[in-house]
Design an enzyme around this catalytic site. Structure first.
Site, PDB file in Angstrom:
ATOM      1  N   THR A  85       0.817  -1.208   0.000  1.00 56.16           N
ATOM      2  CA  THR A  85       0.000   0.000   0.000  1.00 56.16           C
ATOM      3  C   THR A  85       0.856   1.265   0.000  1.00 56.16           C
ATOM      4  OG1 THR A  85      -0.139   0.098   2.423  1.00 56.16           O
ATOM      5  CG2 THR A  85      -1.821  -1.195   1.282  1.00 56.16           C
ATOM      6  N   ASP A  86       0.207   2.375  -0.313  1.00 49.71           N
ATOM      7  CA  ASP A  86       0.879   3.670  -0.258  1.00 49.71           C
ATOM      8  C   ASP A  86       0.613   4.322   1.099  1.00 49.71           C
ATOM      9  OD1 ASP A  86      -1.734   4.658  -0.388  1.00 49.71           O
ATOM     10  OD2 ASP A  86      -1.584   5.215  -2.494  1.00 49.71           O
ATOM     11  N   GLN A  87       0.963   5.571   1.252  1.00 44.28           N
ATOM     12  CA  GLN A  87       0.791   6.262   2.532  1.00 44.28           C
ATOM     13  C   GLN A  87      -0.662   6.388   2.955  1.00 44.28           C
ATOM     14  OE1 GLN A  87       2.910   9.969   1.983  1.00 44.28           O
ATOM     15  NE2 GLN A  87       4.671   9.176   3.114  1.00 44.28           N
TER      16      GLN A  87
ATOM     17  N   VAL B 193      -3.843   2.571   0.595  1.00 44.47           N
ATOM     18  CA  VAL B 193      -4.460   2.072  -0.641  1.00 44.47           C
ATOM     19  C   VAL B 193      -3.435   1.229  -1.393  1.00 44.47           C
ATOM     20  CG1 VAL B 193      -5.425   2.789  -2.872  1.00 44.47           C
ATOM     21  CG2 VAL B 193      -6.001   4.058  -0.782  1.00 44.47           C
TER      22      VAL B 193
END
Length: 138
Positions: A15-17, A20
């Protein structure tokens, strides 16, 4: 049409920050789906590679519908969309664990000889795999 299913726990590293799933991870999950459908049909992709056969991606597309989030489970549905004895197109739908469609996709492949990258007829070299694909395709 035969549809294979593979569940994948969304890991933090995917995931990203914002929590997501990063878009490129869906391509990895499609690969897991391809491996699973081959296994579900009674074959092993690693055995094909040991026999000198590869199946490179010719084209791949993904359409993002809804984000998957850290802590959810991705459910990858894979099927044989088209197959002609040489080339195979796999279709994908990836859902979250609530049943919401997150991604649709399609990948196009051709089987080649590892040493020359020349196309190989699955119909001739692996008639059992060919018959399984014919029965399973859309």
């Amino acid at each position: 049409m035969f549809v294979s299913t593979r569940e994948i726990e969304v890991r933090y590293a995917e995931t990203d920050q914002m929590g997501v799933v990063y878009h490129a991870n869906y391509l990895v999950w499609m690969e897991l789906g391809r491996t699973q459908i081959i296994k579900d049909l009674g074959f092993n992709y690693a055995d094909l590679e040991k026999d000198g056969i590869l199946s490179p991606v010719l084209d791949i597309q993904a359409s993002y519908k809804k984000p998957l989030l850290y802590g959810q489970t991705a459910i990858v549905k894979t099927w044989i969309d088209e197959y002609d004895g040489l080339r195979v197109n796999y279709g994908y739908e990836i859902f979250n664990d609530e049943g919401d469609l997150a991604v649709t996709g399609l990948s196009k492949h051709v089987c080649v000889k590892k040493d020359s990258f020349r196309p190989l007829s699955i119909r001739k070299k692996y008639p059992d795999l060919h018959n399984a694909y014919e029965k399973a395709k859309k």
